[in-house]
Structure formats: structure tokens, C-alpha cells
Motif scaffolding. Structure first.
Motif, PDB file in Angstrom:
ATOM      1  N   LYS A   3      24.308  31.489 -15.409  1.00  0.00           N
ATOM      2  CA  LYS A   3      23.739  32.639 -15.634  1.00  0.00           C
ATOM      3  C   LYS A   3      22.466  32.577 -16.310  1.00  0.00           C
ATOM      4  O   LYS A   3      22.438  31.795 -17.351  1.00  0.00           O
ATOM      5  CB  LYS A   3      24.409  33.940 -16.284  1.00  0.00           C
ATOM      6  CG  LYS A   3      25.845  33.969 -15.589  1.00  0.00           C
ATOM      7  CD  LYS A   3      26.850  34.962 -16.419  1.00  0.00           C
ATOM      8  CE  LYS A   3      27.992  35.205 -15.359  1.00  0.00           C
ATOM      9  NZ  LYS A   3      28.852  36.269 -16.124  1.00  0.00           N
ATOM     10  N   GLN A   4      21.206  33.452 -16.135  1.00  0.00           N
ATOM     11  CA  GLN A   4      20.259  33.315 -16.716  1.00  0.00           C
ATOM     12  C   GLN A   4      19.856  34.659 -17.546  1.00  0.00           C
ATOM     13  O   GLN A   4      20.190  35.743 -17.063  1.00  0.00           O
ATOM     14  CB  GLN A   4      19.001  33.144 -15.722  1.00  0.00           C
ATOM     15  CG  GLN A   4      19.039  31.902 -15.100  1.00  0.00           C
ATOM     16  CD  GLN A   4      17.698  31.513 -14.402  1.00  0.00           C
ATOM     17  OE1 GLN A   4      16.835  32.559 -14.062  1.00  0.00           O
ATOM     18  NE2 GLN A   4      17.469  30.477 -13.771  1.00  0.00           N
ATOM     19  N   VAL A   5      19.554  34.445 -18.767  1.00  0.00           N
ATOM     20  CA  VAL A   5      19.147  35.745 -19.478  1.00  0.00           C
ATOM     21  C   VAL A   5      17.937  35.616 -20.162  1.00  0.00           C
ATOM     22  O   VAL A   5      17.469  34.477 -20.504  1.00  0.00           O
ATOM     23  CB  VAL A   5      20.310  36.026 -20.384  1.00  0.00           C
ATOM     24  CG1 VAL A   5      21.600  36.462 -19.789  1.00  0.00           C
ATOM     25  CG2 VAL A   5      20.575  35.120 -21.538  1.00  0.00           C
ATOM     26  N   SER A   6      17.360  36.754 -20.498  1.00  0.00           N
ATOM     27  CA  SER A   6      15.870  36.846 -21.135  1.00  0.00           C
ATOM     28  C   SER A   6      16.419  36.540 -22.786  1.00  0.00           C
ATOM     29  O   SER A   6      17.556  36.749 -23.048  1.00  0.00           O
ATOM     30  CB  SER A   6      15.172  38.119 -21.130  1.00  0.00           C
ATOM     31  OG  SER A   6      15.936  39.075 -21.595  1.00  0.00           O
ATOM     32  N   ALA A   7      15.281  36.095 -23.208  1.00  0.00           N
ATOM     33  CA  ALA A   7      15.639  35.886 -24.919  1.00  0.00           C
ATOM     34  C   ALA A   7      16.130  37.350 -25.476  1.00  0.00           C
ATOM     35  O   ALA A   7      16.913  37.261 -26.362  1.00  0.00           O
ATOM     36  CB  ALA A   7      14.444  35.133 -25.575  1.00  0.00           C
ATOM     37  N   ILE A  31      15.781  32.327 -20.899  1.00  0.00           N
ATOM     38  CA  ILE A  31      14.412  32.518 -20.426  1.00  0.00           C
ATOM     39  C   ILE A  31      13.679  33.166 -21.356  1.00  0.00           C
ATOM     40  O   ILE A  31      13.880  34.448 -21.992  1.00  0.00           O
ATOM     41  CB  ILE A  31      14.367  33.323 -18.919  1.00  0.00           C
ATOM     42  CG1 ILE A  31      15.488  32.956 -18.166  1.00  0.00           C
ATOM     43  CG2 ILE A  31      13.187  33.286 -18.452  1.00  0.00           C
ATOM     44  CD1 ILE A  31      15.121  31.435 -17.792  1.00  0.00           C
ATOM     45  N   ARG A  32      12.465  32.585 -21.627  1.00  0.00           N
ATOM     46  CA  ARG A  32      11.298  33.259 -22.544  1.00  0.00           C
ATOM     47  C   ARG A  32      10.072  32.878 -22.064  1.00  0.00           C
ATOM     48  O   ARG A  32       9.966  31.808 -21.363  1.00  0.00           O
ATOM     49  CB  ARG A  32      11.147  32.620 -23.847  1.00  0.00           C
ATOM     50  CG  ARG A  32      10.110  33.237 -24.877  1.00  0.00           C
ATOM     51  CD  ARG A  32      10.147  32.616 -26.098  1.00  0.00           C
ATOM     52  NE  ARG A  32      10.867  33.267 -27.096  1.00  0.00           N
ATOM     53  CZ  ARG A  32      11.156  33.075 -28.311  1.00  0.00           C
ATOM     54  NH1 ARG A  32      10.512  32.045 -28.555  1.00  0.00           N
ATOM     55  NH2 ARG A  32      11.871  33.563 -29.038  1.00  0.00           N
ATOM     56  N   GLY A  33       9.274  34.092 -21.518  1.00  0.00           N
ATOM     57  CA  GLY A  33       7.961  33.925 -20.776  1.00  0.00           C
ATOM     58  C   GLY A  33       8.093  33.375 -19.420  1.00  0.00           C
ATOM     59  O   GLY A  33       7.293  32.723 -18.918  1.00  0.00           O
ATOM     60  N   GLY A  34       9.187  33.530 -18.995  1.00  0.00           N
ATOM     61  CA  GLY A  34       9.397  33.250 -17.416  1.00  0.00           C
ATOM     62  C   GLY A  34       9.927  31.911 -17.434  1.00  0.00           C
ATOM     63  O   GLY A  34      10.129  31.427 -16.340  1.00  0.00           O
ATOM     64  N   LYS A  35      10.080  31.086 -18.357  1.00  0.00           N
ATOM     65  CA  LYS A  35      10.388  29.521 -18.411  1.00  0.00           C
ATOM     66  C   LYS A  35      11.725  29.436 -19.282  1.00  0.00           C
ATOM     67  O   LYS A  35      12.129  30.220 -20.085  1.00  0.00           O
ATOM     68  CB  LYS A  35       9.503  28.785 -18.841  1.00  0.00           C
ATOM     69  CG  LYS A  35       8.251  28.656 -17.991  1.00  0.00           C
ATOM     70  CD  LYS A  35       7.061  27.979 -18.642  1.00  0.00           C
ATOM     71  CE  LYS A  35       5.754  28.058 -17.953  1.00  0.00           C
ATOM     72  NZ  LYS A  35       4.718  27.248 -18.319  1.00  0.00           N
ATOM     73  N   PRO A  36      12.574  28.712 -18.669  1.00  0.00           N
ATOM     74  CA  PRO A  36      13.894  28.334 -19.255  1.00  0.00           C
ATOM     75  C   PRO A  36      13.600  27.544 -20.794  1.00  0.00           C
ATOM     76  O   PRO A  36      12.603  26.534 -20.637  1.00  0.00           O
ATOM     77  CB  PRO A  36      14.537  27.223 -18.508  1.00  0.00           C
ATOM     78  CG  PRO A  36      13.649  26.955 -17.399  1.00  0.00           C
ATOM     79  CD  PRO A  36      12.697  27.935 -17.314  1.00  0.00           C
ATOM     80  N   VAL A  37      14.266  28.027 -21.721  1.00  0.00           N
ATOM     81  CA  VAL A  37      13.922  27.300 -23.090  1.00  0.00           C
ATOM     82  C   VAL A  37      15.105  26.653 -23.703  1.00  0.00           C
ATOM     83  O   VAL A  37      14.987  26.048 -24.778  1.00  0.00           O
ATOM     84  CB  VAL A  37      13.124  28.391 -23.984  1.00  0.00           C
ATOM     85  CG1 VAL A  37      11.671  28.640 -23.583  1.00  0.00           C
ATOM     86  CG2 VAL A  37      14.212  29.526 -24.244  1.00  0.00           C
TER      87      VAL A  37
END
Length: 93
Positions: A3-7, A31-37
Motif C-alpha cells: 500500500k502507498q500512503v502519504s507522509a 510517499i512525500r512530494g509525490g515520490k517514494p521515500v
């Protein structure tokens, strides 16, 4: 795929995310700023390397109970003897 979640969402729901990882084995990508971190996933655990076949050898290594085991066996047999019998037919059917 995880799953993807925003910071921001990860911060707000951190406890829920950890529970999801622990109990369901979910994997998350932060995800931060649209990129995976970063990614969060369950910790890999090591197995002992033992199998069911090793059980016999392990049981042989246990200390003997001696006379206590005879009394314990007698107690168990007496308890089983005193138990009421199970009904032979399902009365709810």
C-alpha cells in the motif's frame, strides 16, 4: 505490491499502520512530494531450523518424572473415569 500512503497520513495513522503490518503482514511505501521515500514491512523472523522429526530426540532429553509420573497417570485415569459420558446423538438436529 504494498500500500502507498502519504507522509502526512503515515504520521496520523502510524499506530493503525503498525497493526496492519504486524497482524496482516501488509507492506507500506511512504510517499512525500509525490515520490517514494521509505517503506515499512514486517520484520523477517528466523526459524529455529528444527523440524517435527526432531521432536523425538528432544523428548528423550527431558528429565524423567520418576514416581511422580505414576501418580500423575493414576490421577488422570481417575479424572477421566469420573467424567460424564457424552450424548450419543445430536439433540439439536
Amino acid at each position: 505490491m504494498g500500500k502507498q500512503v502519504s507522509a502526512t497520513e503515515a504520521v496520523r495513522k502510524f499506530s493503525e499502520i503498525l497493526n496492519s503490518i504486524k497482524y496482516r503482514g501488509d507492506h507500506y511505501t511512504i510517499i512525500r512530494g509525490g515520490k517514494p521515500v521509505a517503506s515499512i514491512s514486517p520484520v523477517e523472523t528466523e526459524t529455529s531450523g528444527r523440524t517435527l522429526g526432531d521432536l523425538k530426540e528432544l523428548l528423550k532429553k527431558l528429565p524423567s518424572l520418576g514416581d511422580e509420573s505414576k501418580r500423575f497417570e493414576k490421577d488422570l485415569k481417575e479424572i477421566r473415569r469420573q467424567q460424564p459420558s457424552m450424548p450419543g446423538k445430536d439433540k439439536w438436529a
